[in-house]
Design an enzyme around this catalytic site. Sequence first.
Site, PDB file in Angstrom:
ATOM      1  N   LYS A  70      43.710  24.851  58.468  1.00 60.25           N
ATOM      2  CA  LYS A  70      42.606  25.780  58.216  1.00 60.25           C
ATOM      3  C   LYS A  70      43.072  27.239  58.382  1.00 60.25           C
ATOM      4  CE  LYS A  70      39.118  22.950  57.456  1.00 60.25           C
ATOM      5  NZ  LYS A  70      39.754  21.763  56.864  1.00 60.25           N
TER       6      LYS A  70
HETATM    7  C1  LIG Z   1      34.032  21.539  54.786  1.00 61.01           C
HETATM    8  C2  LIG Z   1      34.577  20.818  55.982  1.00 61.01           C
HETATM    9  N1  LIG Z   1      33.725  20.349  56.905  1.00 61.01           N
HETATM   10  C3  LIG Z   1      34.153  19.724  58.008  1.00 61.01           C
HETATM   11  C4  LIG Z   1      35.495  19.525  58.246  1.00 61.01           C
HETATM   12  C5  LIG Z   1      35.907  18.741  59.435  1.00 61.01           C
HETATM   13  O1  LIG Z   1      36.722  19.405  60.309  1.00 61.01           O
HETATM   14  P1  LIG Z   1      37.739  18.606  61.256  1.00 61.01           P
HETATM   15  O2  LIG Z   1      38.866  18.122  60.421  1.00 61.01           O
HETATM   16  O3  LIG Z   1      38.143  19.634  62.259  1.00 61.01           O
HETATM   17  O4  LIG Z   1      36.984  17.485  61.883  1.00 61.01           O
HETATM   18  C6  LIG Z   1      36.427  20.021  57.331  1.00 61.01           C
HETATM   19  C7  LIG Z   1      37.886  19.944  57.547  1.00 61.01           C
HETATM   20  O5  LIG Z   1      38.602  19.054  57.491  1.00 61.01           O
HETATM   21  C8  LIG Z   1      35.962  20.665  56.156  1.00 61.01           C
HETATM   22  O6  LIG Z   1      36.814  21.137  55.243  1.00 61.01           O
END
Ligand SMILES: Cc1ncc(COP(=O)(O)O)c(C=O)c1O
Length: 379
Positions: A186
């Site tokens: 990210k």
């Molecule tokens: C739009 C979106 N929402 C939620 C997430 C979930 O984040 P994480 O991977 O930290 O659980 C991500 C990333 O992977 C995402 O791109």
Amino acid sequence: MQVPFLDLKAQYNSIKNEVNEAIQEVLDNTAYILGNSVKNFEKEFARAHDVKHCVGLSSGTDGNHLALWALGLKPGDEVIIPANTFIATAWGATLCGAKPVFVDCDPESYNIDPNKVEAAITSRTKAIVAVHLYGQPADMDPLREISKAKNIHLVEDCAQSHLAEYKGKKTGGLSEAASFSFYPGKNLGAYGEAGAICTNDDELADYFLKLREHGQSKKYYHQTYGHNYRMEGIQGAVLGVKLKYLSHWTEGRRNVAKKYREHLGNFDKIKLPTEMSYAKHVYHLYVIQVQPTLDVKKNSEVRDKLKDYLQEKGIATGLHYPVPLHLQECFRDLGYKEGDFPETEKLAFTGLSLPMFPELTDEQIKYVADSIKEFFLKN
Ligand SMILES: Cc1ncc(COP(=O)(O)O)c(C=O)c1O
């Protein structure tokens, strides 16, 4: 020439000593879970996003869940979610036992189309999740109006929108609660799993603190149900160091986007991302659409060929996302079919994410652009 999709090693090398020292401090203090590194990061992250509270979590997915859990979502409720997003947005609803109801995206912003939200509202709708996808803020004003008029909660998924702005205001403080992801790739990435939830509401912030730690406000005294959604100390330390560079890196991403536009802006075989007039886009992803004809299926074949061609030339690309949520097997019972959300499907079938990270060089950007043009000359 090799052009990776992103280059986490280059970024690490540029801050190596600082990060190593910060990690060492956590190891020395043995504050492996939460602790001062997380507390300091929460404070600084909230400040950077002009929001009152930030609560560090174990992932962005957990943030999506916590937001809706804290707002009281339960089985039988419906949650409006863009069809064009990563699946973790929908887990927020399903983990509460609620049903995701999908809405198509706007053809320019690629975010939820506010004009299509009302048609998806029923007496069971309890929340709307605005996702600021690819780094571009969703159009929040009309969503806020709908949420007020219909008495429906509005939350944000900011997993891809660190430091992005809507009408001059940072995402993360534009709704009741906003989840962030610090997945390593990210714009602000940890060195493992990590996330956060932000809010301007004092009571909600208190509740998030409890929910992330077994429903307790004091060790072994559990006032509510909860879960273990705590951030690790090492991740807090890494994020604390990296946060200092985030605006510099964000400008780097915007500069890469500007250069892609300079090289490809007049090239009519592809459509470049649009930065909406209300937005400061932070280009987590740079998604182009292949559109030599009006036939989406044909363009899809061209997209796949272009992807392979770039791969052969040493350029890594991505698909975000190849199967839209309404066509995912896990949601078959919801009864959606191909054709329900044409704009989302267009992105799934003809979208291609180009390399995007702040350290991309001018030569690499030009090489990507030239290779795309070369492909269309040959095909
Ligand atoms: C739009 C979106 N929402 C939620 C997430 C979930 O984040 P994480 O991977 O930290 O659980 C991500 C990333 O992977 C995402 O791109």
